[in-house]
Design an enzyme around this catalytic site. Sequence first.
Site, PDB file in Angstrom:
ATOM      1  N   GLY A  59       0.819  -1.201   0.000  1.00  0.00           N
ATOM      2  CA  GLY A  59       0.000   0.000   0.000  1.00  0.00           C
ATOM      3  C   GLY A  59       0.858   1.259   0.000  1.00  0.00           C
ATOM      4  N   TRP A  60       0.214   2.380  -0.182  1.00  0.00           N
ATOM      5  CA  TRP A  60       0.927   3.656  -0.283  1.00  0.00           C
ATOM      6  C   TRP A  60       1.770   3.951   0.949  1.00  0.00           C
ATOM      7  CZ3 TRP A  60       2.085   6.954  -4.065  1.00  0.00           C
ATOM      8  CH2 TRP A  60       2.577   8.216  -3.710  1.00  0.00           C
ATOM      9  N   ASN A  61       1.189   3.749   2.120  1.00  0.00           N
ATOM     10  CA  ASN A  61       1.899   4.112   3.352  1.00  0.00           C
ATOM     11  C   ASN A  61       3.109   3.229   3.630  1.00  0.00           C
ATOM     12  OD1 ASN A  61       0.149   6.223   3.899  1.00  0.00           O
ATOM     13  ND2 ASN A  61      -1.222   4.967   5.154  1.00  0.00           N
ATOM     14  N   GLU A 107       4.048   0.205  -4.277  1.00  0.00           N
ATOM     15  CA  GLU A 107       3.822   1.520  -4.872  1.00  0.00           C
ATOM     16  C   GLU A 107       5.072   2.403  -4.723  1.00  0.00           C
ATOM     17  OE1 GLU A 107       0.057   3.281  -3.771  1.00  0.00           O
ATOM     18  OE2 GLU A 107      -0.878   1.331  -3.523  1.00  0.00           O
ATOM     19  N   TYR A 108       5.978   2.352  -5.710  1.00  0.00           N
ATOM     20  CA  TYR A 108       5.996   1.637  -6.965  1.00  0.00           C
ATOM     21  C   TYR A 108       7.422   1.176  -7.216  1.00  0.00           C
ATOM     22  CZ  TYR A 108       1.568   4.072  -7.573  1.00  0.00           C
ATOM     23  OH  TYR A 108       0.311   4.560  -7.396  1.00  0.00           O
ATOM     24  N   MET A 130      -4.980   0.149 -10.745  1.00  0.00           N
ATOM     25  CA  MET A 130      -5.516   1.187  -9.857  1.00  0.00           C
ATOM     26  C   MET A 130      -5.986   2.370 -10.711  1.00  0.00           C
ATOM     27  SD  MET A 130      -3.084   0.925  -6.475  1.00  0.00           S
ATOM     28  CE  MET A 130      -1.471   0.858  -7.274  1.00  0.00           C
ATOM     29  N   THR A 131      -7.099   2.155 -11.398  1.00  0.00           N
ATOM     30  CA  THR A 131      -7.617   3.154 -12.328  1.00  0.00           C
ATOM     31  C   THR A 131      -8.470   4.191 -11.589  1.00  0.00           C
ATOM     32  OG1 THR A 131      -9.138   1.339 -12.930  1.00  0.00           O
ATOM     33  CG2 THR A 131      -7.496   1.990 -14.552  1.00  0.00           C
ATOM     34  N   ASP A 168      -7.530   8.037  -8.907  1.00  0.00           N
ATOM     35  CA  ASP A 168      -6.512   9.060  -8.593  1.00  0.00           C
ATOM     36  C   ASP A 168      -5.881   9.630  -9.866  1.00  0.00           C
ATOM     37  OD1 ASP A 168      -6.887   8.813  -5.843  1.00  0.00           O
ATOM     38  OD2 ASP A 168      -5.352   7.276  -5.633  1.00  0.00           O
ATOM     39  N   TRP A 218     -11.415   0.130  -4.648  1.00  0.00           N
ATOM     40  CA  TRP A 218     -10.828   0.723  -3.446  1.00  0.00           C
ATOM     41  C   TRP A 218     -11.792   1.802  -2.965  1.00  0.00           C
ATOM     42  CZ3 TRP A 218      -7.095  -0.697  -0.297  1.00  0.00           C
ATOM     43  CH2 TRP A 218      -6.798   0.188   0.757  1.00  0.00           C
TER      44      TRP A 218
END
Length: 361
Positions: free
Chosen positions: A93-95, A135-136, A197-198, A200, A338
């Site tokens: 995940g992003w975090n 990511e990423y 992740m289509t 943002d 999401w």
Amino acid sequence: MLLKLIVLLFAYVSLDSASAATDKVFCYYETWNEGIFGPDDIDVNICTHINYAFMGINEDGSLRLDGSDSMLKRLSGLKSKNPDLKLILSVGGWNEGSTPFSNVAADADKKANMADSTLWYLQTYNFDGLDIDWEYPGQRGGTPADQENFIDMLWVLRGKFNDNGGYLLTTAVSNDPDAGAYNIGAISEVVDYINLMTYDFHGDAGGKTGQNSPLYASSTDSDWEKSHANCAAAVNNWLNRGAALDKIVLGLGFYGHGYTLADPNNHGVGAPTVGGGEGGSYDHICSLVDGWTEVWDDEQEVPYKYSGDQWIGFDNPRSIGLKVQFAKSRNLGGVMMWALDQDDKDGSCGTTLLQSVKDNL
């Protein structure tokens, strides 16, 4: 006559196969929202897969349980409602960032530890697979070597899974194939599904209003945005770079991005903004009624709403349905969202987003 029957049978089988191609619904579930949307609120007759978000990754490569042991058990218990349900551990995940993955992917012992640790969790809690949400690769503290190391890490996991009865291996990736160090053909070969992740596509840093997850381009888009910043373009870009059609899973945003308008009287798509604004989960956005005007964006096939100097680009049941129909028309592997727990679970605004997924499958 026999030849005609054979041709008709072949046509029937072919049509049936095509209609069954888009049949996976990956439901990412933010476990930290269990007080608002608990495991028992998940409709396991719509979700074919539930992704536990998120596991972390330790320095030695082993998985880190940031949530609770009881949550894994509660999710596992959902199989009593639907024995065909698949449970996936999503790591990253992003975090979590990129650096922990980069370090593990570059070290053979750490990759082996990751595979062993993952297998332990899958066997202990009766889960069915792992989702890598890095990511990423090559970005945010990663290195150029991430591209090759990522593929090797996936094959180490695949080998461990195959040697132990077979488990699912998926990965969540950027909507832009150039946003990470991706060897797309190699990724497509080793994983079962590629979760795009289509969403943002537009943020408040752009200085103008923009849809979070447009299906198609806007006439206000730049040339780059038209060829990158919408769902249809993202799917095409991944396919053109070597992804397998039936492994692509289209991402659905169950939330929206908010902006503060520079001029409240200029409130169309592409209007100047001075920063972020009120957005959030769909259950919150759909409840904003008094003083708000909702508009359907015919070009991008998504809605937006505004009130005073506030503007939100989001998805509603209509736009979600159109995206599911798009995925079916392209014979993609399925859809994911999401995140599931951001839906209007009680249907206080009408049809839920998840129900729209089902209605259009």
